[in-house]
Design a protein around this motif. Sequence first.
Motif, PDB file in Angstrom:
ATOM      1  N   ARG A 120       1.370  -0.956   0.280  1.00 41.51           N
ATOM      2  CA  ARG A 120       0.061   0.134   0.227  1.00 41.51           C
ATOM      3  C   ARG A 120       0.832   1.678   0.082  1.00 41.51           C
ATOM      4  NH1 ARG A 120      -2.776  -3.445   2.935  1.00 41.51           N
ATOM      5  NH2 ARG A 120      -5.711  -3.822   2.426  1.00 41.51           N
ATOM      6  N   SER A 121       0.622   2.494  -0.833  1.00 41.61           N
ATOM      7  CA  SER A 121       1.149   3.160  -1.257  1.00 41.61           C
ATOM      8  C   SER A 121       0.267   5.006  -1.032  1.00 41.61           C
ATOM      9  CB  SER A 121       1.682   3.371  -2.665  1.00 41.61           C
ATOM     10  OG  SER A 121       2.882   4.739  -2.401  1.00 41.61           O
ATOM     11  N   HIS A 122       0.738   5.897  -0.080  1.00 42.93           N
ATOM     12  CA  HIS A 122      -0.051   6.581   0.028  1.00 42.93           C
ATOM     13  C   HIS A 122       1.224   7.967   0.253  1.00 42.93           C
ATOM     14  CE1 HIS A 122      -2.959   3.992   2.502  1.00 42.93           C
ATOM     15  NE2 HIS A 122      -1.958   3.247   2.492  1.00 42.93           N
ATOM     16  N   THR A 123       0.715   9.116  -0.668  1.00 43.76           N
ATOM     17  CA  THR A 123       1.352  10.336  -0.716  1.00 43.76           C
ATOM     18  C   THR A 123       0.482  11.507  -1.146  1.00 43.76           C
ATOM     19  OG1 THR A 123       2.831   9.131  -2.500  1.00 43.76           O
ATOM     20  CG2 THR A 123       2.849  11.563  -2.219  1.00 43.76           C
ATOM     21  N   ILE A 156       4.978   3.862   2.249  1.00 44.50           N
ATOM     22  CA  ILE A 156       4.960   2.713   1.271  1.00 44.50           C
ATOM     23  C   ILE A 156       4.669   0.627   2.649  1.00 44.50           C
ATOM     24  CG2 ILE A 156       6.372   1.035  -0.058  1.00 44.50           C
ATOM     25  CD1 ILE A 156       7.344   3.262  -1.150  1.00 44.50           C
ATOM     26  N   GLU A 157       3.996   0.861   2.411  1.00 49.32           N
ATOM     27  CA  GLU A 157       3.732  -0.921   3.605  1.00 49.32           C
ATOM     28  C   GLU A 157       3.764  -1.354   2.921  1.00 49.32           C
ATOM     29  OE1 GLU A 157       0.144   0.480   5.167  1.00 49.32           O
ATOM     30  OE2 GLU A 157       0.337   1.428   6.738  1.00 49.32           O
ATOM     31  N   ASP A 162       7.936  -1.076   6.819  1.00 49.76           N
ATOM     32  CA  ASP A 162       7.090   0.383   6.395  1.00 49.76           C
ATOM     33  C   ASP A 162       8.024   0.805   6.265  1.00 49.76           C
ATOM     34  OD1 ASP A 162       5.099  -0.750   7.138  1.00 49.76           O
ATOM     35  OD2 ASP A 162       5.049  -0.563   9.302  1.00 49.76           O
ATOM     36  N   HIS A 163       7.755   2.310   5.148  1.00 44.90           N
ATOM     37  CA  HIS A 163       9.154   3.176   4.597  1.00 44.90           C
ATOM     38  C   HIS A 163       8.759   4.395   4.623  1.00 44.90           C
ATOM     39  CE1 HIS A 163      11.092  -0.964   3.199  1.00 44.90           C
ATOM     40  NE2 HIS A 163       9.548  -0.973   2.996  1.00 44.90           N
ATOM     41  N   PRO A 169      11.476   4.248  -3.719  1.00 41.72           N
ATOM     42  CA  PRO A 169      11.743   3.357  -4.753  1.00 41.72           C
ATOM     43  C   PRO A 169      10.249   2.642  -4.616  1.00 41.72           C
ATOM     44  CG  PRO A 169      12.959   3.760  -2.694  1.00 41.72           C
ATOM     45  CD  PRO A 169      11.843   4.598  -2.222  1.00 41.72           C
ATOM     46  N   THR A 170      10.219   1.234  -5.555  1.00 42.97           N
ATOM     47  CA  THR A 170       9.143   0.728  -5.836  1.00 42.97           C
ATOM     48  C   THR A 170       9.056  -0.405  -4.994  1.00 42.97           C
ATOM     49  OG1 THR A 170      10.008  -1.124  -7.558  1.00 42.97           O
ATOM     50  CG2 THR A 170       9.823   0.692  -8.516  1.00 42.97           C
TER      51      THR A 170
END
Length: 481
Positions: free
Chosen positions: A108-111, A140-141, A158-159, A195-196
């Motif tokens: 999951r990605s949140h921006t 990014i989780e 978690d990043h 990063p992806t």
Amino acid sequence: FWRCIAQGLQNDEPAEKCNGLINRTQTAQINYGISGQLSGAGTLWGQRNQWMAGAAYDASQIDFSQSTQLGYLNADRSITGIASFGDGVTGGVVDDAPHDTRVNLTGRSHTWSVFASDTLSLLDDSLHLTLAGRFNATRIENRDLIRAAGDPASLSGDHRFERFNPALGITFSPISSLPRALNMYAGYSESSRAPTAIELGCANPEQPCKLPNAMAGDPPLNQVVTRTLELGLRGTSDNLQWNAGVFHAENQDDILFVADNQAGFGYFKNFGKTQRQGLELGFAAKFGAFNLGAQYTRLDATYQSAETVNGSSNSSNSSAADGAPGLDGTINIRPGDRIPLVPGQLLKVFADYSPSSNITLGASMIAVAGALARGNENAAHQPDGRFYQGAGESAGYAVFNLSGSYRMTSQWQWTAQVNNLFDVRYSTAAQLGTNGFAANGNFQARPFGGSVAAGFPLQHSTFYAPGAPRAISVAVKYVFR
């Protein structure tokens, strides 16, 4: 294939004896978001001023799974699977390690973003100064559905990434009465990307992976930051538009897949700097019923830091240099080496002819220079016709296209398109790799017979991605009113 079947029935290293794989992947992705902005105009310090400010939220969820089934090659190059999989059990072991290529990952990605820009007009609107900026906060989780979070090989993590990216631009029109006749511009901007999930999933030097068939635990990587500087001239008259500019972009902490001490494996790491610079020239002109134009780009894309990468199919790799060609080895990138798959020159030319208001005929050409193959990052590959075959680069090419349209009424229109008019055979990319087939098409596990001190040498070739052949299309379009 009998050995493959037998090893599979005994669960005794089928992954080392079978010569085929059936890879299955499934990806489901959902993207959503919302954004809004306000804009206005006024005066600042007595000068005309335009501003804009806004915010955005972008999110995505991706579910990725992968499995591998072992099998054997048939004469028609198809693969027959057996009851052995890369699941860490039925596939046996490879080099004393369980053969496990499974991936089941949810990410999951949140921006969150806020942005603003302001343009100040000076010198009777002949000089415009723009200042802009954007702040991004990304989380990014990754959740590994196979290995628990406490497992060193788990992909869970978690990043967080945060950065403010500024931009500055200036334009000047020396002829104030004709501001579009000649305009000079210059700009500086910064951008970044997180990063992806794949890069984060294979970034641990202690657990290298063999992409794209596996991932390993993921320590954090830094964002890639790009700083771009550009300047140039452009102009517009009644029948002519033109532009000329130069650009320089530098990536800091670029992400590169580097080699590990374990043969054939590697991991993603932040890699010093890469650079892309060049020039762009273009024009578009109208002469009666004719429209003509061209766009040329000269691009110099290079590494700016030293690194060691996998070069197993490169004739200059470390094993070949030690007198053992055909074996896995590494190559060294030096500052100034060209980045593979990036052509140095690109030219686009077009011409349209409209004998009447409802008929248009067109022709275009796209010419692309050659580029280095992936695996030839040091540009030192030289085929010997035995262990190494192929030039290590893709050749340049030119493709011609034709088009036409006929508007019967204000609502009905016929169009026709011919791509690659001369059916040119060309390749869009190249990569060095192991060739498992002999000249007669038969699979060859050990083309050179016995082993040398470090293993069994293999034959390596240059593989090409073929360009699209000639294609003809005819269409009719109706516009509802």
